[in-house]
Design a protein around this motif. Structure first.
Motif, PDB file in Angstrom:
ATOM      1  N   VAL A  29       0.831  -1.195   0.000  1.00 56.55           N
ATOM      2  CA  VAL A  29       0.000   0.000   0.000  1.00 56.55           C
ATOM      3  C   VAL A  29       0.851   1.224   0.000  1.00 56.55           C
ATOM      4  O   VAL A  29       1.991   1.187   0.417  1.00 56.55           O
ATOM      5  CB  VAL A  29      -0.885   0.060   1.229  1.00 56.55           C
ATOM      6  N   GLN A  62      -3.531  -1.711   4.043  1.00 60.00           N
ATOM      7  CA  GLN A  62      -4.831  -1.644   3.372  1.00 60.00           C
ATOM      8  C   GLN A  62      -4.881  -2.460   2.087  1.00 60.00           C
ATOM      9  O   GLN A  62      -5.943  -2.676   1.528  1.00 60.00           O
ATOM     10  CB  GLN A  62      -5.263  -0.197   3.111  1.00 60.00           C
ATOM     11  N   TYR A  63      -3.723  -2.930   1.624  1.00 57.90           N
ATOM     12  CA  TYR A  63      -3.690  -3.857   0.498  1.00 57.90           C
ATOM     13  C   TYR A  63      -3.488  -5.288   0.997  1.00 57.90           C
ATOM     14  O   TYR A  63      -2.967  -6.139   0.283  1.00 57.90           O
ATOM     15  CB  TYR A  63      -2.554  -3.498  -0.457  1.00 57.90           C
ATOM     16  N   TYR A 134     -12.922 -10.740   3.034  1.00 59.40           N
ATOM     17  CA  TYR A 134     -12.576  -9.363   2.692  1.00 59.40           C
ATOM     18  C   TYR A 134     -13.795  -8.479   2.932  1.00 59.40           C
ATOM     19  O   TYR A 134     -14.833  -8.640   2.286  1.00 59.40           O
ATOM     20  CB  TYR A 134     -12.138  -9.263   1.230  1.00 59.40           C
ATOM     21  N   GLU A 135     -13.679  -7.577   3.913  1.00 62.65           N
ATOM     22  CA  GLU A 135     -14.737  -6.615   4.226  1.00 62.65           C
ATOM     23  C   GLU A 135     -16.106  -7.290   4.317  1.00 62.65           C
ATOM     24  O   GLU A 135     -17.093  -6.833   3.726  1.00 62.65           O
ATOM     25  CB  GLU A 135     -14.747  -5.479   3.212  1.00 62.65           C
ATOM     26  N   THR A 210      -9.073  -4.167  -2.943  1.00 61.72           N
ATOM     27  CA  THR A 210      -7.754  -3.556  -2.929  1.00 61.72           C
ATOM     28  C   THR A 210      -6.792  -4.617  -2.433  1.00 61.72           C
ATOM     29  O   THR A 210      -7.026  -5.237  -1.398  1.00 61.72           O
ATOM     30  CB  THR A 210      -7.729  -2.334  -2.000  1.00 61.72           C
ATOM     31  N   SER A 298      -5.978  -1.269  -6.683  1.00 58.75           N
ATOM     32  CA  SER A 298      -7.169  -0.910  -5.906  1.00 58.75           C
ATOM     33  C   SER A 298      -8.399  -0.923  -6.800  1.00 58.75           C
ATOM     34  O   SER A 298      -8.311  -0.751  -8.015  1.00 58.75           O
ATOM     35  CB  SER A 298      -6.998   0.471  -5.256  1.00 58.75           C
ATOM     36  N   ASP A 377      -2.132  -3.743   9.115  1.00 62.22           N
ATOM     37  CA  ASP A 377      -3.430  -3.466   8.507  1.00 62.22           C
ATOM     38  C   ASP A 377      -4.314  -2.734   9.517  1.00 62.22           C
ATOM     39  O   ASP A 377      -4.120  -2.837  10.730  1.00 62.22           O
ATOM     40  CB  ASP A 377      -4.075  -4.788   8.095  1.00 62.22           C
ATOM     41  N   THR A 378      -5.294  -2.014   9.021  1.00 61.90           N
ATOM     42  CA  THR A 378      -6.219  -1.306   9.901  1.00 61.90           C
ATOM     43  C   THR A 378      -7.134  -2.305  10.599  1.00 61.90           C
ATOM     44  O   THR A 378      -7.854  -3.060   9.939  1.00 61.90           O
ATOM     45  CB  THR A 378      -7.079  -0.314   9.104  1.00 61.90           C
ATOM     46  N   LYS A 380     -10.409  -3.688  12.620  1.00 57.50           N
ATOM     47  CA  LYS A 380     -11.833  -3.343  12.579  1.00 57.50           C
ATOM     48  C   LYS A 380     -12.434  -3.627  13.957  1.00 57.50           C
ATOM     49  O   LYS A 380     -12.157  -4.650  14.567  1.00 57.50           O
ATOM     50  CB  LYS A 380     -12.554  -4.166  11.520  1.00 57.50           C
ATOM     51  N   SER A 533      -1.462   0.983  13.931  1.00 59.53           N
ATOM     52  CA  SER A 533      -2.661   1.310  13.171  1.00 59.53           C
ATOM     53  C   SER A 533      -3.859   1.334  14.106  1.00 59.53           C
ATOM     54  O   SER A 533      -3.996   0.471  14.977  1.00 59.53           O
ATOM     55  CB  SER A 533      -2.892   0.288  12.050  1.00 59.53           C
ATOM     56  N   SER A 535      -8.066   1.490  14.885  1.00 61.24           N
ATOM     57  CA  SER A 535      -9.333   0.977  14.351  1.00 61.24           C
ATOM     58  C   SER A 535     -10.346   2.099  14.196  1.00 61.24           C
ATOM     59  O   SER A 535     -10.115   3.246  14.590  1.00 61.24           O
ATOM     60  CB  SER A 535      -9.898  -0.098  15.286  1.00 61.24           C
TER      61      SER A 535
END
Length: 710
Positions: A29, A62-63, A134-135, A210, A298, A377-378, A380, A533, A535
């Motif tokens: 990223v 984020q990737y 993923y998400e 992404t 992305s 990574d961020t 959640k 990172s 959240s």
């Protein structure tokens, strides 16, 4: 056909293992680049559009989607053509045993092609079901081979001197797809165009993502091209060995027919290396980052790659590179794509098998290890309660998770969830430390902390869990966990319970948007040896406990009535139920009940209804002077939101003073009573209840009758 395949096995068993290509997946990223300088034996990469050197840079998260073929979870199924066009196989590749589905692209004998499967271009490949999340989407990956141009051959000893120095045409060719990982094998020299699609596991619809693909072990005369449409979604192309002083790279950029290729020039790199068993490894190994690059992209649901390859060692590599560059069909592949081929042409029963020597010349792996260490990574953050969100490990992070909830009251236990993705990493990039922290609100009690992995297994034992005096939760990976391969390529899910502490005021938590509610915000932080990172923030609303006071009378203290008939001198009970508010700070708290003189106050107890009816009489000063039960809390600030009960045992005296409670309309004596709930000096009276003595005694009777006789 079977006879031809039997003959093929015998011919292929003598084939020499060719060069290997490995391409692996990674996470990358937004990398900050301070300089375009590169010091390498091939410095042309400074001219690469979107290119940056990995030296001094990290791979932010984020990737960070990491797909994985997980035994027992991922299902791998081929599609396209017929079952007779497929075979199974195994190989010794990169010091490991690999298993393959091999698709036959052409048939022939004695070097002559008799038939091809070209009509299946764009309709053949492998479907990998459930490779990650993923998400909130469970992800499937479909690999489709859109086109191929393969010139197959074997090296043979034609002089009898023991040297396989002559290329002999081989008409039969296979493309093999990995069953254990994301990888393909191709024979001879040529080109393959393939497409990777991300699909939602449940709906089979494309998912825009992404992410990144990292290609390793690009030997001499091996080329990786990214199609122009795909390149428009690529943000950065990262190359070079960050562990060398100057970020050394062997790679060069070159555009062929409008497509950007990154390759290793055989004129500079053609000296062969072998593994510990003597197998040809090409010109470098997958551990050599100077032969690697990462493409970070992305907002894309597919990724199209052109893979062009040939002999990679010795003078033959130089000659074949010239041949490749001068043969237009390898660079002009258009490709076809049938989005429904996996459903229209499923393959379920493969009975044929083939030796790996039928295809194991050029090896392409799109795995998960980046060429640089990753920034975290961020994470959640989610929240759930009895009817909102989810605390089921397998559902955390899906569309069932929420980041806002409203509790029924302050006594409802609710749950927090934190998810964080840890990518696969090379051994030199394993973490020195990994910690998730969560500064919880001072007014919460925290309990029941668990950590789960992506397979929803409880792996709390891999971490040290602590909640300090400041209510800060720390989840710290143990050193032996960080050293293990199993720690990486995981999604960790931390779950724990939260409950508002008993008795604390929530006045300082008032929600500015909802005056009748408190609000508690929460977020978490991930810190590794590579960075930190934060959240997102969760929101939990809690209805304020409102001031309330009710009174009832009964024989045993359990009734809810507002009147009762009793015998003289027989005990009965008043029940005074009150609630202390938590939307204001309580400084004084008093519960008071004055009985009429015709009543006899016998006993008083105070109970905490929120703590299993615990007797808390001693938590206040109780007096019973002048027929008044008066309880004053010793520490009023500890009773916010509490529900208390004062239980008063009393009886009716046999006295003529009862006459003044006579209801002349009904002829019934009714003795009233009410209590006062006093908060910060303000009275809150209860409702009024009554006791009615049964049939008057003789001494009372005359006082009822005589007034009318006057």
């Amino acid at each position: 056909m079977k006879a031809l395949k039997s003959k093929l096995k015998k011919e292929l068993s003598a084939k020499k293992l060719g060069a290997f290509l490995m391409a692996s997946t990674a996470v990358i990223v937004g990398i900050n680049v301070s300089s375009r300088s590169v010091y390498a034996d091939n410095a042309e990469m400074v001219n690469l559009s979107k290119g940056i050197n990995a030296k001094g840079n990290k791979v932010p998260g984020q990737y960070g989607f990491a797909a994985k073929v997980t035994k027992g979870i991922t299902q791998v199924k081929p599609f396209g053509a017929t079952e007779n066009d497929w075979a199974t196989s195994s190989s010794h590749t990169e010091n490991d045993t690999k298993h393959w589905y091999a698709f036959q692209t052409s048939y022939g004998e004695d070097g002559r092609v008799l038939s091809t499967n070209d009509k299946w271009k764009g309709k053949v490949g492998v479907y990998y079901s459930n490779v990650g999340t993923y998400e909130g989407h469970t992800i499937d990956i479909k690999l489709t081979v859109m086109d191929w141009q393969i010139k197959n051959y074997v090296w043979s000893d034609t002089t009898g001197e023991g040297n396989a120095d002559t290329k002999i045409p081989e008409a039969t060719a296979y493309i093999a797809f990995g069953k254990d990982d994301f990888e393909i094998f191709t024979p001879g020299m040529g080109a393959v165009k393939y497409r990777l699609d991300y699909l939602d596991h449940d709906t089979h619809k494309p998912v825009k993502m992404t992410g990144a693909w990292t290609f390793d072990d690009i030997d001499g005369n091996q080329w990786v091209g990214i199609e122009p449409t795909t390149m428009s979604n690529v943000d950065q192309l990262i190359y070079g060995d960050r562990d060398t002083d100057n970020g050394n790279t062997w790679l060069s950029p070159k555009k062929m027919n409008g497509t950007q290729y990154i390759y290793s020039d055989a004129k500079q790199h053609n000296k062969g290396v072998t593994d510990s068993a003597g197998h040809n490894e090409g010109t470098l190994t997958s551990a050599d980052k100077k032969g690697s690059f990462t493409a970070a992209y992305s907002n894309a649901s597919s990724f199209v790659i052109n893979w062009v390859y040939g002999q990679n060692t010795g003078s033959a590599a130089i000659d074949e590179q010239k041949e490749l560059e001068n043969t237009s069909k390898y660079w002009n592949m258009i490709g076809q794509y049938d989005p429904d081929a996996d459903k229209e042409y499923p393959i379920s029963n493969i009975v044929n098998s083939v030796y790996a020597t039928a295809f194991n010349h050029a090896y392409l792996k799109y795995g998960t290890k980046a060429i640089a260490p990753d920034k975290p990574d961020t994470p959640k953050k989610y929240v759930s309660d009895s009817n909102e969100g989810t605390n089921v490990p397998s559902e955390i992070g899906t569309d069932k998770s929420v980041n806002h909830d409203i509790l029924k009251d302050r006594y409802e236990t609710y749950h927090y969830q934190i998810t964080h993705n840890v990518p696969d990493v090379r051994k030199e990039f394993k973490y020195d430390s990994y910690m998730i922290t969560d500064q919880l609100d001072k007014d919460l009690d925290i309990s029941n902390v668990h950590i789960y992995n992506r397979a929803n297994q409880d792996v709390t034992y891999m971490f040290t869990v602590n909640v300090d005096d400041g209510n800060k939760l720390s989840v710290v990976a143990k050193n032996d966990s960080l050293a293990s391969e199993d720690f990486y390529l995981q999604q960790y899910k931390i779950t724990f319970d939260g409950t508002v502490k008993r008795g604390v005021s929530l006045a300082d938590h008032q929600d500015p948007k909802h005056n009748d509610q408190a609000v508690i915000y929460n977020d978490a932080k991930v810190t590794t040896s590579n960075g930190t990172s934060d959240s997102n923030k969760t929101t939990t609303n809690i209805p304020f406990t409102q001031t309330s006071q009710t009174k009832a009378v009964s024989t045993d203290g359990n009734g809810k009535g507002d009147s009762i008939q009793v015998d003289y001198n027989a005990p009965y009970k008043y029940t005074v139920d009150v609630a202390a508010p938590d939307g204001e700070d309580i400084k004084t708290l008093e519960l008071k009940d004055t009985l009429e003189d015709v009543l006899d106050l016998k006993e008083v107890k105070v109970y905490d209804l929120d703590d299993n009816n615990k007797d808390v009489t001693s938590a206040g000063k109780l007096t019973t002077d002048n027929n008044t039960a008066d309880w004053v809390a010793n520490e009023p600030q500890k009773w916010h939101g509490k529900h208390l009960r004062m239980l008063i045992t009393a009886s009716v005296k046999n006295t003529s003073d009862l006459m003044k409670y006579l209801d002349k309309n009904s002829g019934v004596i009714r003795v009233p009573n009410k209590a006062i709930w006093i908060i910060n000096g303000k009275d809150h009276p209860t409702n009024t209840v009554y006791v009615e003595p049964k049939g008057p005694q003789a001494s009372v009777q005359k006082w009822i009758e005589q007034p009318d006789a006057k």
